[in-house]
Enzyme design. Sequence first.
Site, PDB file in Angstrom:
ATOM      1  N   CYS A 182      -5.079  -1.227   5.369  1.00 54.10           N
ATOM      2  CA  CYS A 182      -4.628  -0.939   3.996  1.00 54.10           C
ATOM      3  C   CYS A 182      -3.158  -0.549   3.946  1.00 54.10           C
ATOM      4  O   CYS A 182      -2.721   0.412   4.585  1.00 54.10           O
ATOM      5  CB  CYS A 182      -5.487   0.171   3.386  1.00 54.10           C
ATOM      6  SG  CYS A 182      -4.989   0.616   1.713  1.00 54.10           S
ATOM      7  N   ARG A 191      -1.947   3.170   1.547  1.00 58.08           N
ATOM      8  CA  ARG A 191      -2.453   4.480   1.953  1.00 58.08           C
ATOM      9  C   ARG A 191      -1.610   5.676   1.542  1.00 58.08           C
ATOM     10  O   ARG A 191      -2.036   6.813   1.717  1.00 58.08           O
ATOM     11  CB  ARG A 191      -2.675   4.502   3.471  1.00 58.08           C
ATOM     12  CG  ARG A 191      -3.879   3.703   3.912  1.00 58.08           C
ATOM     13  CD  ARG A 191      -4.065   3.762   5.410  1.00 58.08           C
ATOM     14  NE  ARG A 191      -3.329   2.721   6.123  1.00 58.08           N
ATOM     15  CZ  ARG A 191      -3.122   2.722   7.426  1.00 58.08           C
ATOM     16  NH1 ARG A 191      -3.556   3.731   8.167  1.00 58.08           N
ATOM     17  NH2 ARG A 191      -2.465   1.720   8.007  1.00 58.08           N
ATOM     18  N   TRP A 214      -5.855  -0.215  -6.724  1.00 60.16           N
ATOM     19  CA  TRP A 214      -5.447  -1.292  -7.620  1.00 60.16           C
ATOM     20  C   TRP A 214      -5.004  -2.454  -6.758  1.00 60.16           C
ATOM     21  O   TRP A 214      -4.842  -2.318  -5.537  1.00 60.16           O
ATOM     22  CB  TRP A 214      -4.322  -0.838  -8.554  1.00 60.16           C
ATOM     23  CG  TRP A 214      -3.210  -0.143  -7.850  1.00 60.16           C
ATOM     24  CD1 TRP A 214      -2.199  -0.718  -7.106  1.00 60.16           C
ATOM     25  CD2 TRP A 214      -2.992   1.273  -7.778  1.00 60.16           C
ATOM     26  NE1 TRP A 214      -1.389   0.254  -6.580  1.00 60.16           N
ATOM     27  CE2 TRP A 214      -1.836   1.483  -6.987  1.00 60.16           C
ATOM     28  CE3 TRP A 214      -3.665   2.383  -8.321  1.00 60.16           C
ATOM     29  CZ2 TRP A 214      -1.351   2.765  -6.712  1.00 60.16           C
ATOM     30  CZ3 TRP A 214      -3.160   3.654  -8.039  1.00 60.16           C
ATOM     31  CH2 TRP A 214      -2.026   3.821  -7.250  1.00 60.16           C
ATOM     32  N   GLU A 223      -2.789 -10.381  -3.143  1.00 58.99           N
ATOM     33  CA  GLU A 223      -4.230 -10.562  -2.894  1.00 58.99           C
ATOM     34  C   GLU A 223      -4.789 -11.638  -3.819  1.00 58.99           C
ATOM     35  O   GLU A 223      -5.647 -12.429  -3.441  1.00 58.99           O
ATOM     36  CB  GLU A 223      -4.995  -9.248  -3.137  1.00 58.99           C
ATOM     37  CG  GLU A 223      -4.593  -8.123  -2.205  1.00 58.99           C
ATOM     38  CD  GLU A 223      -5.432  -6.879  -2.477  1.00 58.99           C
ATOM     39  OE1 GLU A 223      -4.982  -6.027  -3.270  1.00 58.99           O
ATOM     40  OE2 GLU A 223      -6.540  -6.771  -1.916  1.00 58.99           O
TER      41      GLU A 223
HETATM   42  N1  ARG Z   1      -8.540  -8.516  -1.137  1.00 51.49           N
HETATM   43  C1  ARG Z   1      -9.676  -8.205  -1.952  1.00 51.49           C
HETATM   44  C2  ARG Z   1      -9.683  -9.090  -3.196  1.00 51.49           C
HETATM   45  O1  ARG Z   1      -8.738  -9.774  -3.437  1.00 51.49           O
HETATM   46  C3  ARG Z   1      -9.680  -6.751  -2.388  1.00 51.49           C
HETATM   47  C4  ARG Z   1      -9.544  -5.729  -1.267  1.00 51.49           C
HETATM   48  C5  ARG Z   1      -9.149  -4.353  -1.731  1.00 51.49           C
HETATM   49  N2  ARG Z   1      -7.843  -4.384  -2.336  1.00 51.49           N
HETATM   50  C6  ARG Z   1      -7.216  -3.325  -2.878  1.00 51.49           C
HETATM   51  N3  ARG Z   1      -6.054  -3.513  -3.418  1.00 51.49           N
HETATM   52  N4  ARG Z   1      -7.732  -2.110  -2.845  1.00 51.49           N
HETATM   53  O2  ARG Z   1     -10.600  -9.106  -3.984  1.00 51.49           O
END
Ligand code: ARG
Length: 351
Positions: A61, A64, A227, A232
């Site tokens: 992560c 953090r 968030w 991602e």
């Molecule tokens: N990578 C995952 C997704 O795109 C989520 C993982 C957690 N991500 C976060 N920013 N807390 O669905």
Amino acid sequence: MLNEAKNFIQMYYDETGQSEQEMETRLIEVEQQILKQGTYEQTLDELSYGAKMAWRNSNKCIGRLFWQSLNVLDKRDLHTEESIFESLLEHIDFATNNGRIRPTITVFSSQDVRIWNHQLIRYAGYETENGIIGDPDSVVFTKVCQNLGWNGNNGPFDVLPLVIQIKDNPPKLFEIPKASILEVPIRHPEFSWFKDLELKWYAVPMISNMKLEVGGISYIAAPFNGWYMGTEIGARNLADDNRYNMLPTIAEYMGLNTKSNASLWKDRALVELNAAVLYSYKEDGVSIVDHHTAAQQFKRFETNELQAGRDVTGNWSWLIPPLAPATTHIFHKPYANDKKTPNYFYQREPY
Ligand code: ARG
């Protein structure tokens, strides 16, 4: 368990600056409970701090820095599917907070509750003769839901039902009310055609298939969220060729030469998709962080940890963002991927 419990209690009392005396009393209490019952009950303060430490120790992560701001909802006393469903809605609404996302974890009873979903909100994936509709990552779980009686709409963005299991009972399915699902339609600050792609994504990533381990206790149902970092969604979920695979379409719309790798059509499409994601979330007032800012925040986390006398562990291949990784300090630094507890762990899927 006794060892894990002792280690954790000592860390907890130490880090939170409580007295030796209090710690000794608690250690004896915990030891007696474990010897008598084979387990012990953590206080809400212990559990809360443990969940935060688990975030701090999450090597993959980049977010953090904010570990201390985690909101912990204690639902260890719930043992019916219906009440657990209600509390998951409570989690979704509290965490979503109309877009001002609050990092949140809900902790359920350690042994008898299991949530089958990968995330509380996630899109279905359907195998059809003309390829997959929706999220290919969800194809197996979508079939599981269908076998349990669920009917999707065969659309690209159908939100899956919550699947909740108590003990070895057959799992129960619950539909999440529309009003609780905040989504962001993706548009581009300059390309007016972008909205015609009809892309969207949900606001809050709430991981629900990992277990939280604190002081020798495994909480196998403990959904948590932060968030999104834009990449991602923009560089993985909507871009990967085994996910929504949007780069060829976007490059086409941009008029790029997709016949030549050297035209860098993938790279250019990626950048615009990611710009669109960040722009849309920001314009809708939904919390999101770009990867450059996230890397700077991670740097501050590293400094803080050093000052607190703790070394920062990390999984380099996860910490580097999938866009422009070498523009961040993370790329140029080694990280030891040692696993500390408390932490969040993968566990076997129940299906
Ligand atoms: N990578 C995952 C997704 O795109 C989520 C993982 C957690 N991500 C976060 N920013 N807390 O669905």
